[in-house]
Design a protein around this motif. Structure first.
Motif, PDB file in Angstrom:
ATOM      1  N   TYR A 564      -6.371 -10.078  -1.575  1.00  0.00           N
ATOM      2  CA  TYR A 564      -6.039 -11.533  -1.914  1.00  0.00           C
ATOM      3  C   TYR A 564      -5.897 -12.364  -0.836  1.00  0.00           C
ATOM      4  O   TYR A 564      -5.923 -13.578  -1.048  1.00  0.00           O
ATOM      5  CB  TYR A 564      -4.671 -11.334  -2.630  1.00  0.00           C
ATOM      6  CG  TYR A 564      -5.001 -10.739  -4.009  1.00  0.00           C
ATOM      7  CD1 TYR A 564      -5.023 -11.275  -5.047  1.00  0.00           C
ATOM      8  CD2 TYR A 564      -4.327  -9.184  -4.239  1.00  0.00           C
ATOM      9  CE1 TYR A 564      -5.357 -10.872  -6.225  1.00  0.00           C
ATOM     10  CE2 TYR A 564      -4.417  -8.701  -5.390  1.00  0.00           C
ATOM     11  CZ  TYR A 564      -5.095  -9.434  -6.433  1.00  0.00           C
ATOM     12  OH  TYR A 564      -5.005  -8.836  -7.801  1.00  0.00           O
ATOM     13  N   GLY A 591       0.978  -0.592  -7.562  1.00  0.00           N
ATOM     14  CA  GLY A 591       0.685  -1.101  -6.242  1.00  0.00           C
ATOM     15  C   GLY A 591      -0.536  -0.456  -5.886  1.00  0.00           C
ATOM     16  O   GLY A 591      -1.384  -0.654  -4.799  1.00  0.00           O
ATOM     17  N   ALA A 592      -1.307   0.279  -6.779  1.00  0.00           N
ATOM     18  CA  ALA A 592      -2.424   1.090  -6.366  1.00  0.00           C
ATOM     19  C   ALA A 592      -3.854   0.092  -6.526  1.00  0.00           C
ATOM     20  O   ALA A 592      -5.031   0.390  -5.887  1.00  0.00           O
ATOM     21  CB  ALA A 592      -2.750   2.292  -7.126  1.00  0.00           C
ATOM     22  N   GLY A 593      -3.723  -0.942  -7.300  1.00  0.00           N
ATOM     23  CA  GLY A 593      -4.820  -1.855  -7.485  1.00  0.00           C
ATOM     24  C   GLY A 593      -5.438  -1.719  -8.714  1.00  0.00           C
ATOM     25  O   GLY A 593      -6.435  -2.385  -9.070  1.00  0.00           O
ATOM     26  N   LYS A 594      -4.868  -1.392  -9.825  1.00  0.00           N
ATOM     27  CA  LYS A 594      -5.131  -1.346 -11.139  1.00  0.00           C
ATOM     28  C   LYS A 594      -5.559  -2.579 -11.548  1.00  0.00           C
ATOM     29  O   LYS A 594      -6.845  -2.856 -12.086  1.00  0.00           O
ATOM     30  CB  LYS A 594      -4.520  -0.259 -11.950  1.00  0.00           C
ATOM     31  CG  LYS A 594      -3.999   0.909 -11.491  1.00  0.00           C
ATOM     32  CD  LYS A 594      -3.185   1.839 -12.269  1.00  0.00           C
ATOM     33  CE  LYS A 594      -1.756   1.227 -12.459  1.00  0.00           C
ATOM     34  NZ  LYS A 594      -0.941   1.051 -11.303  1.00  0.00           N
ATOM     35  N   THR A 595      -4.528  -3.646 -11.407  1.00  0.00           N
ATOM     36  CA  THR A 595      -4.490  -4.749 -12.125  1.00  0.00           C
ATOM     37  C   THR A 595      -5.759  -5.443 -11.150  1.00  0.00           C
ATOM     38  O   THR A 595      -6.509  -6.228 -11.712  1.00  0.00           O
ATOM     39  CB  THR A 595      -3.357  -5.497 -11.985  1.00  0.00           C
ATOM     40  OG1 THR A 595      -2.239  -4.756 -12.700  1.00  0.00           O
ATOM     41  CG2 THR A 595      -3.250  -6.938 -12.598  1.00  0.00           C
ATOM     42  N   THR A 596      -5.607  -5.201  -9.984  1.00  0.00           N
ATOM     43  CA  THR A 596      -6.762  -5.960  -9.273  1.00  0.00           C
ATOM     44  C   THR A 596      -8.208  -5.810  -9.523  1.00  0.00           C
ATOM     45  O   THR A 596      -9.096  -6.584  -9.737  1.00  0.00           O
ATOM     46  CB  THR A 596      -6.669  -5.641  -7.674  1.00  0.00           C
ATOM     47  OG1 THR A 596      -5.312  -5.641  -7.200  1.00  0.00           O
ATOM     48  CG2 THR A 596      -7.406  -6.464  -6.992  1.00  0.00           C
TER      49      THR A 596
END
Ligand SMILES: Nc1ncnc2c1ncn2[C@@H]1O[C@H](COP(=O)(O)OP(=O)(O)O)[C@@H](O)[C@H]1O
Ligand SMILES: [Mg+2]
Lengths: 800, 167
Positions: A564, A591-596
């Motif tokens: 980001y 916080g692993a980045g799934k949503t990302t």
């Protein structure tokens, strides 16, 4: 409101170093930054930071010679040395090595000399960053815990540019090659970034802001000019009555009392003057009306145009822009800032023209009437102006202090009122009252200071005006009466007119202070508006954007990296292929980045490197609107707009028929609870409307997605905050929804993903395991196995 | 190490302090089983108690030790730790203010720091924060911190410029 000093330490720490978040340019962009943009970035670096705007030429030449003509891939400035003093060390990423060029202050005859060091890129196996309070120390390592190949220190300002270099090195160490090509563009953008995200406008000074605003007047120039003309005419006419008074005294009354004029003659002339006065006052008010009317309407129209352009432009901007800017500030730009611009056009411009014309007109009239007295009156005026300006500056500095105190006081309010339950639970009412009271007193102290300055300055100004009056009298008296051996040289009428004109000076002078403040405020408002208009959309349609009809839903990631902000990489090389109709479960710690990952699938952001394809086409080449229309999203905390439930369900498809809406709600298990509401599907929800629970809102958003019938469906923790019964209902709804689509489902409860065809297990921005539930359980000591066991234990412990 | 006074707060044991050393590059090492591992120091209270409660973290951000009071360490370890701490706590230190300019929504500060001349930008309505030791701290748009250690002993011009912004 701003930070308050009692918690100062806490605030500095909790507000993490502001990420230079923004449109992250692809590190390996194919097209170099265009020249105007590069120049703009460099201009910012010069003006705001006084640091070199690019790699020095001598150094570039030297490195290109060494690298067989190949240009630097990236460069950044390390501005701190080992002793934490400012220095100029360039870190330049070449095709095969990293150059560290340390500027030696004692460069021979003014030329810059650099002490060079070179490190082969493949020697760097590990990069360690240690952020401090205001600087970062980076060690380039061959082996962990061995002496470093190089240690680089730099202030946060350089983080963006340096981060890109470190990122490329890290990627290389993990076997992925990135070939950046636009070193100049990247450096300039990364350094200028924090300023640009706060102040996006390309307009650099007040005059050009006004010019730009004038551009918006063009369509209405006829009315605008009419308004200005009316304002000018109004001023000119206002100057006439004292002249007529002079005529009345000098040409009628005086001759008549001397007996030089017959009574009849005198009356005739007197009535004549009165008639002229009637005409004057009448036409003056007509001009006033004309001015107010045309300018307020033009102001309204310009404000309307600005609001429309602004709102249209907001819709072209990407999600990233909205997460960087506070909603409140964006709203006030569309509403109150455009309103101030209206103020400016409707009143400010006219008042300014009026006051200026009035002062000039007065000066001319007075000089013509009697140049000696005129000079006595006019010469001190500039001094008064200077004094008013000086006073304005001084007041402004105090206003800053008051504003500071004020915001500290309101900070207590916005802190404690929402948190009142905590205050009461810990019985801290007295403490908070004392805190508020202290700050309230501080406001008073500064405000008293303002009144002191204020109250001591205005009397000075008025006294100065009185002195001028006295001077006029003193000069006029001898000439009015004459001396022993000279006749009077000043007529009574002229003197009288003078006194009347003198009164007219005060108005524009008073206006002046007020107008400068108003105009300054309006210019800032206009600047804030232009700032948004100048913000370029980060995600744009390719020139020949493709429309896939239909989207089948084959989605592939290849070595995708993303952050980001330029400093922290969130996705560190993600690759997968998903077939149409597959349901993929994304699992992993928060916080692993799934949503990302799903944000990239919806193209809310563009990847920094690597490629994302949809049905074999690069996602960036697809028509954005058309592609997004094929995607449905159900989020953890779905957003409902103010409006009826029906409108919310039909949000993506306003013309869907009622039967379909009900069917969709039924499929989403929402039908029953909707009918329990007295207004059924017409119940108004959203802000100020009926409050629905999290699970209910989720089901409405599922209904919305079902009706929308997307080809690719994204479920981001769609069931995480609801009770078991509701979850079961939502689960049923989801099961109906996923049939025949490509689905990405994120869930914490692994049981939710039982229908998934495959699971991707994410950790720290990487996919660490892929496969079916049973396969993953076979991985000994796997991340998934551990998650699974943990949840089973928890379930057994707390099962109801 | 001092033993903690017994309180009602459950004591999650902090690791004991290891031997510490610093290399030529200014990097801090802790010895675990006689093997040097590179550590970073994270002060728990960088502002309110800067030299107490220092957490040493390895490459993976695991806590290697929590040092309550460096003065209880031996000389070598203390020197090493202080050097590393100076780096972790680094902020620019303002000696004099040359100018404060307004640029629409931003304010440009041109200052003379211990580290050299520097210009930086803040939002126009961002003010310096007053710390408990009386110093002022400014944070620029990029996150860099600038400290004015003794605002009262600035030269006249700097003090005049600063006046509108201090509390
Ligand atoms: N808009 C954002 N700006 C900056 N950082 C973000 C943003 N959204 C998420 N992050 C960060 O990215 C990381 C991954 O977040 P996310 O993808 O939401 O994780 P997950 O969904 O797996 O819990 C987190 O460390 C989070 O702090
Ligand atoms: Mg998430």
């Amino acid at each position: 409101m701003r930070a308050a000093s009692r918690y100062a330490a806490g605030i500095l720490l909790s507000r993490l170093p502001a990420p230079a978040a923004s449109a992250q340019r692809r590190i390996d962009t194919a097209t170099p930054m265009n020249a105007p943009k590069l120049q703009q970035n460099r201009g910012i670096i010069r003006r705001f930071f006084e640091q070199p705007e690019c790699l020095p030429d001598s150094l570039r030449t030297r490195l290109e010679a060494r690298w067989a003509g190949e240009p630097p891939q990236l460069y950044a400035l390390a501005d701190l040395d080992g002793g934490l003093r400012q220095t100029e060390m360039w870190v330049v990423l070449g095709p095969r090595e990293i150059a560290l060029a340390n500027r030696e202050s004692s460069g021979a005859e003014g030329g810059s000399e650099y002490a060079m060091r070179y490190i082969p890129r493949e020697a760097v196996r590990k990069v360690r960053e240690e952020p401090g309070l205001s600087s970062t120390t980076v060690s380039l390592l061959a082996e962990p815990d061995q002496p470093a190949l190089a240690v680089i220190r730099f202030s946060f300002r350089q983080r963006g540019a340096m981060g890109a270099i470190l990122f490329v090195l890290q990627q290389q160490a993990e076997g992925r090659d990135i070939h950046p090509t636009d070193a100049d563009g990247f450096y300039a953008e990364a350094v200028a970034e924090p300023v640009k995200t706060r102040q996006g406008s390309v307009t650099r000074d007040k005059l050009s802001v006004v010019w730009r605003l004038v551009g918006y007047l063009a369509p209405y120039r006829a009315s605008f000019l009419l308004g200005l003309f009316a304002a000018a005419a109004f001023t000119a006419i206002t100057l006439a009555p004292p002249m007529l008074t002079r005529n009345l005294i000098d040409d009628i009354i005086t001759p008549y009392t001397r007996g030089d004029l017959a009574l009849e003659e005198a009356y005739r002339a007197g009535w004549m003057i009165l008639a002229i006065l009637v005409v004057i006052y009448l036409s003056r008010e007509i001009f006033l009306w004309l001015r107010l009317r045309s300018l307020t309407v033009v102001g309204e129209k310009v404000a309307r145009d600005l609001r429309r352009t602004l709102y249209d432009h907001l819709h072209t901007l990407s999600v990233g822009f909205f997460s960087r800017n506070q909603t409140g500030s964006l709203i006030s730009r569309v509403s109150s800032d455009t309103d101030r611009i209206w103020d400016f056009i409707a009143f400010g411009v006219a008042e300014l023209v009026l006051s200026a014309l009035m002062l000039c007109g007065l000066a001319v009239v007075l000089l013509v009437l009697d140049w000696r007295l005129g000079l006595v009156l006019i010469l001190p005026v500039p001094l008064i102006f200077i004094f008013i300006i000086y006073m304005g500056r001084k007041l402004h500095r105090i206003f800053m202090r008051v504003w500071h105190r004020w915001s500290e006081m309101t900070a207590v309010l916005s802190d404690t009122i929402p948190g009142i339950r905590v205050v009461q639970a810990f019985n801290q009412g007295d403490h908070e009252r004392a805190r508020f009271s202290r700050r309230n007193e501080a406001v008073l102290d500064e405000a008293v200071l303002i009144s002191k300055v204020w109250t001591s300055h205005w009397p000075v100004i008025f006294f100065a005006l009185n002195v001028i009056t006295l001077l006029v009298w003193a000069f006029a008296l001898p000439r009015l009466l004459g001396t022993a051996d000279t006749a009077p040289t000043l007529t009574t009428g002229t003197f009288f007119a003078f006194l009347l004109y003198m009164g007219m000076f005060v108005g524009p002078l008073e206006q002046f202070g007020f107008l400068t403040r108003m105009i300054n405020r309006s210019i800032s408002s206009a600047h804030r508006v232009f700032e948004i208009l100048d913000t370029e959309p980060e995600i744009v349609n390719a020139p020949d954007a493709k429309r896939l009809e239909p989207v089948e839903g084959r989605i592939s990631f290849k070595d995708v990296t993303f952050g980001y902000d330029p400093v922290r990489q969130i996705l560190k090389g993600i690759s997968f292929d998903v077939e149409p109709g597959e349901m993929i479960g994304l699992v992993g710690p928060s916080g692993a980045g799934k949503t990302t990952v799903v944000n990239l699938i919806a193209r809310f952001f563009d990847a920094n490197s690597g490629t994302i394809t949809v049905d074999g086409h690069d996602i960036a080449s697809l028509d954005l609107g058309h592609y997004r229309a094929q995607i449905g999203m159900v989020m953890q905390d779905p957003y409902l707009f103010h409006g009826s439930i029906l409108e919310n369900i039909r949000y993506g498809k306003h013309d869907a028929d009622l039967g379909d809406a009900v069917a969709a709600a039924r499929a989403a298990n929402a039908h029953d609870f909707i009918l329990k509401l007295s207004s059924g599907y017409d119940t108004v929800v959203g802000e100020r409307g009926h409050t629905l629970s999290g699970g209910e809102r989720q089901r409405i958003s599922i209904a919305r997605a079902i009706l929308h019938n997307p080809r690719v469906l994204i479920l981001d923790e769609a069931t995480s905050s609801v009770d078991t019964e509701t979850e079961r209902k939502i689960q049923e709804a989801i099961d109906r929804l996923v049939a025949g689509r490509t689905v990405f489902a994120i869930a914490h409860r692994l049981s939710t993903l039982s229908r998934a065809s495959r699971l991707f297990v994410m950790k720290d921005g990487l996919i660490v395991e892929k496969g079916k539930h049973e396969e993953l359980l076979k991985v000994p000591d796997g991340v998934y196995t551990r998650l699974h066991n943990m949840q089973r234990e928890l379930h057994e412990m707390y099962a109801v | 190490m001092k033993t903690r006074i017994q309180t009602h707060i459950p004591d999650v044991a902090a690791p004991a302090p290891p031997r510490l050393a610093i290399d030529d590059n200014g990097r801090l090492y802790a010895y675990r089983d006689e093997k040097p591992i590179h550590v970073a120091v994270r002060p728990c209270f960088p502002w309110s108690a800067a030299r107490r409660f220092l957490s040493l973290r390895d490459m993976d951000f695991n806590e290697v030790a929590l040092i309550e009071d460096p003065d209880e360490l031996n000389d070598e370890a203390r020197h090493a730790l202080d050097a590393a701490l100076a780096e972790a706590r680094f902020t620019f230190s303002i000696r004099a203010i040359r100018a404060i300019e307004r640029d629409f929504e931003l304010r440009i500060w041109r200052v003379d720091t211990e580290e050299g001349l520097r210009s930086f930008a803040m939002q126009w309505d961002d003010f310096p924060e007053k710390m408990s030791d009386g110093s002022l701290v400014l944070k620029d748009l990029g996150g860099d911190l600038y400290r004015i250690p003794e605002p009262d002993s600035l030269d006249r011009n700097s003090a005049r410029l600063l006046w509108a912004f201090r509390g």
